[in-house]
Scaffold this motif. Structure first.
Motif, PDB file in Angstrom:
ATOM      1  N   GLN A 178      -5.015  -7.288   6.408  1.00  0.00           N
ATOM      2  CA  GLN A 178      -4.518  -5.951   6.070  1.00  0.00           C
ATOM      3  C   GLN A 178      -4.149  -5.850   4.594  1.00  0.00           C
ATOM      4  O   GLN A 178      -4.473  -4.863   3.924  1.00  0.00           O
ATOM      5  CB  GLN A 178      -3.306  -5.603   6.933  1.00  0.00           C
ATOM      6  N   ILE A 179      -3.474  -6.877   4.077  1.00  0.00           N
ATOM      7  CA  ILE A 179      -3.066  -6.862   2.666  1.00  0.00           C
ATOM      8  C   ILE A 179      -4.290  -6.876   1.763  1.00  0.00           C
ATOM      9  O   ILE A 179      -4.357  -6.154   0.759  1.00  0.00           O
ATOM     10  CB  ILE A 179      -2.115  -8.037   2.366  1.00  0.00           C
ATOM     11  N   LEU A 184       5.682  -5.013   5.056  1.00  0.00           N
ATOM     12  CA  LEU A 184       5.939  -6.330   4.465  1.00  0.00           C
ATOM     13  C   LEU A 184       5.915  -6.252   2.940  1.00  0.00           C
ATOM     14  O   LEU A 184       6.756  -6.869   2.271  1.00  0.00           O
ATOM     15  CB  LEU A 184       4.897  -7.333   4.963  1.00  0.00           C
ATOM     16  N   LEU A 185       4.988  -5.495   2.387  1.00  0.00           N
ATOM     17  CA  LEU A 185       4.905  -5.361   0.934  1.00  0.00           C
ATOM     18  C   LEU A 185       6.067  -4.559   0.369  1.00  0.00           C
ATOM     19  O   LEU A 185       6.471  -4.778  -0.776  1.00  0.00           O
ATOM     20  CB  LEU A 185       3.579  -4.699   0.550  1.00  0.00           C
ATOM     21  N   ASP A 186       6.617  -3.641   1.140  1.00  0.00           N
ATOM     22  CA  ASP A 186       7.735  -2.815   0.679  1.00  0.00           C
ATOM     23  C   ASP A 186       9.086  -3.513   0.816  1.00  0.00           C
ATOM     24  O   ASP A 186      10.069  -3.057   0.237  1.00  0.00           O
ATOM     25  CB  ASP A 186       7.770  -1.487   1.443  1.00  0.00           C
ATOM     26  N   MET A 187       9.142  -4.606   1.573  1.00  0.00           N
ATOM     27  CA  MET A 187      10.410  -5.323   1.779  1.00  0.00           C
ATOM     28  C   MET A 187      10.819  -6.079   0.522  1.00  0.00           C
ATOM     29  O   MET A 187       9.995  -6.391  -0.333  1.00  0.00           O
ATOM     30  CB  MET A 187      10.254  -6.364   2.905  1.00  0.00           C
ATOM     31  N   SER A 221       3.806  -4.471   9.915  1.00  0.00           N
ATOM     32  CA  SER A 221       2.581  -4.042   9.242  1.00  0.00           C
ATOM     33  C   SER A 221       2.574  -4.580   7.817  1.00  0.00           C
ATOM     34  O   SER A 221       3.613  -4.969   7.262  1.00  0.00           O
ATOM     35  CB  SER A 221       2.473  -2.523   9.235  1.00  0.00           C
ATOM     36  N   ALA A 222       1.410  -4.583   7.236  1.00  0.00           N
ATOM     37  CA  ALA A 222       1.262  -5.109   5.879  1.00  0.00           C
ATOM     38  C   ALA A 222       2.024  -4.250   4.878  1.00  0.00           C
ATOM     39  O   ALA A 222       2.653  -4.776   3.955  1.00  0.00           O
ATOM     40  CB  ALA A 222      -0.214  -5.178   5.508  1.00  0.00           C
ATOM     41  N   ILE A 236     -10.471  -8.710  -5.629  1.00  0.00           N
ATOM     42  CA  ILE A 236      -9.300  -9.350  -5.027  1.00  0.00           C
ATOM     43  C   ILE A 236      -9.712 -10.488  -4.093  1.00  0.00           C
ATOM     44  O   ILE A 236      -8.967 -11.457  -3.931  1.00  0.00           O
ATOM     45  CB  ILE A 236      -8.402  -8.320  -4.305  1.00  0.00           C
ATOM     46  N   ASP A 237     -10.895 -10.389  -3.496  1.00  0.00           N
ATOM     47  CA  ASP A 237     -11.343 -11.449  -2.587  1.00  0.00           C
ATOM     48  C   ASP A 237     -11.524 -12.769  -3.326  1.00  0.00           C
ATOM     49  O   ASP A 237     -11.157 -13.827  -2.814  1.00  0.00           O
ATOM     50  CB  ASP A 237     -12.642 -11.045  -1.890  1.00  0.00           C
TER      51      ASP A 237
END
Length: 135
Positions: free
Chosen positions: A63-64, A37-40, A33-34, A75-76
């Protein structure tokens, strides 16, 4: 009779080993999941990203973006700008690779033509010698 049993036993064992190895290696990994992945950490995230397919990576990007859109609505724009700049960078690298590949092809062509010219010249020389001997 023993050889037939040994052959069929060997065939069955090879087939069984193939099926087991195929079932072990064909198991899909759990979807990442996003948020995970961001927490890794960066190193382990990079290792996880390398194994993703194109569809999985597109899903994670979506998702991110949706996660960060809540905190920053612009952000886009940032994502599309970064994406476009990275595509330009990738195109430039690929162009350099293609140019060097063209040099390799040209060198191979000239070497092959040189080999053909040498073979033709050598055969012509042998033909002249054979005609002198036969006279």
């Amino acid at each position: 009779m023993k050889t037939k049993n040994n052959i069929s036993l060997a065939t069955i064992s090879l087939l069984f080993a193939f099926l087991i190895s195929h079932s072990l290696f064909s198991q899909e990994k759990a979807k990442l999941s996003a948020r995970e992945l961001l927490d890794m950490k960066m190193d382990s995230a990079y290792a996880s990203i390398e194994g993703l397919s194109k569809e999985d990576s597109q899903e994670l990007i979506t998702q991110i973006r949706s996660i960060y859109r809540e905190s920053d609505p612009s952000i886009d724009k940032f994502y599309f700008l970064i994406s476009h700049l990275e595509e330009i960078q990738a195109i430039e690298k690929e162009q350099a690779r293609l140019e060097s590949l063209n040099i390799v092809y040209a060198l191979g062509f000239f070497l092959f033509m040189g080999l053909l010219a040498f073979i033709w010249w050598n055969q012509r020389k042998i033909q002249i010698q054979l005609s002198r001997i036969s006279k």
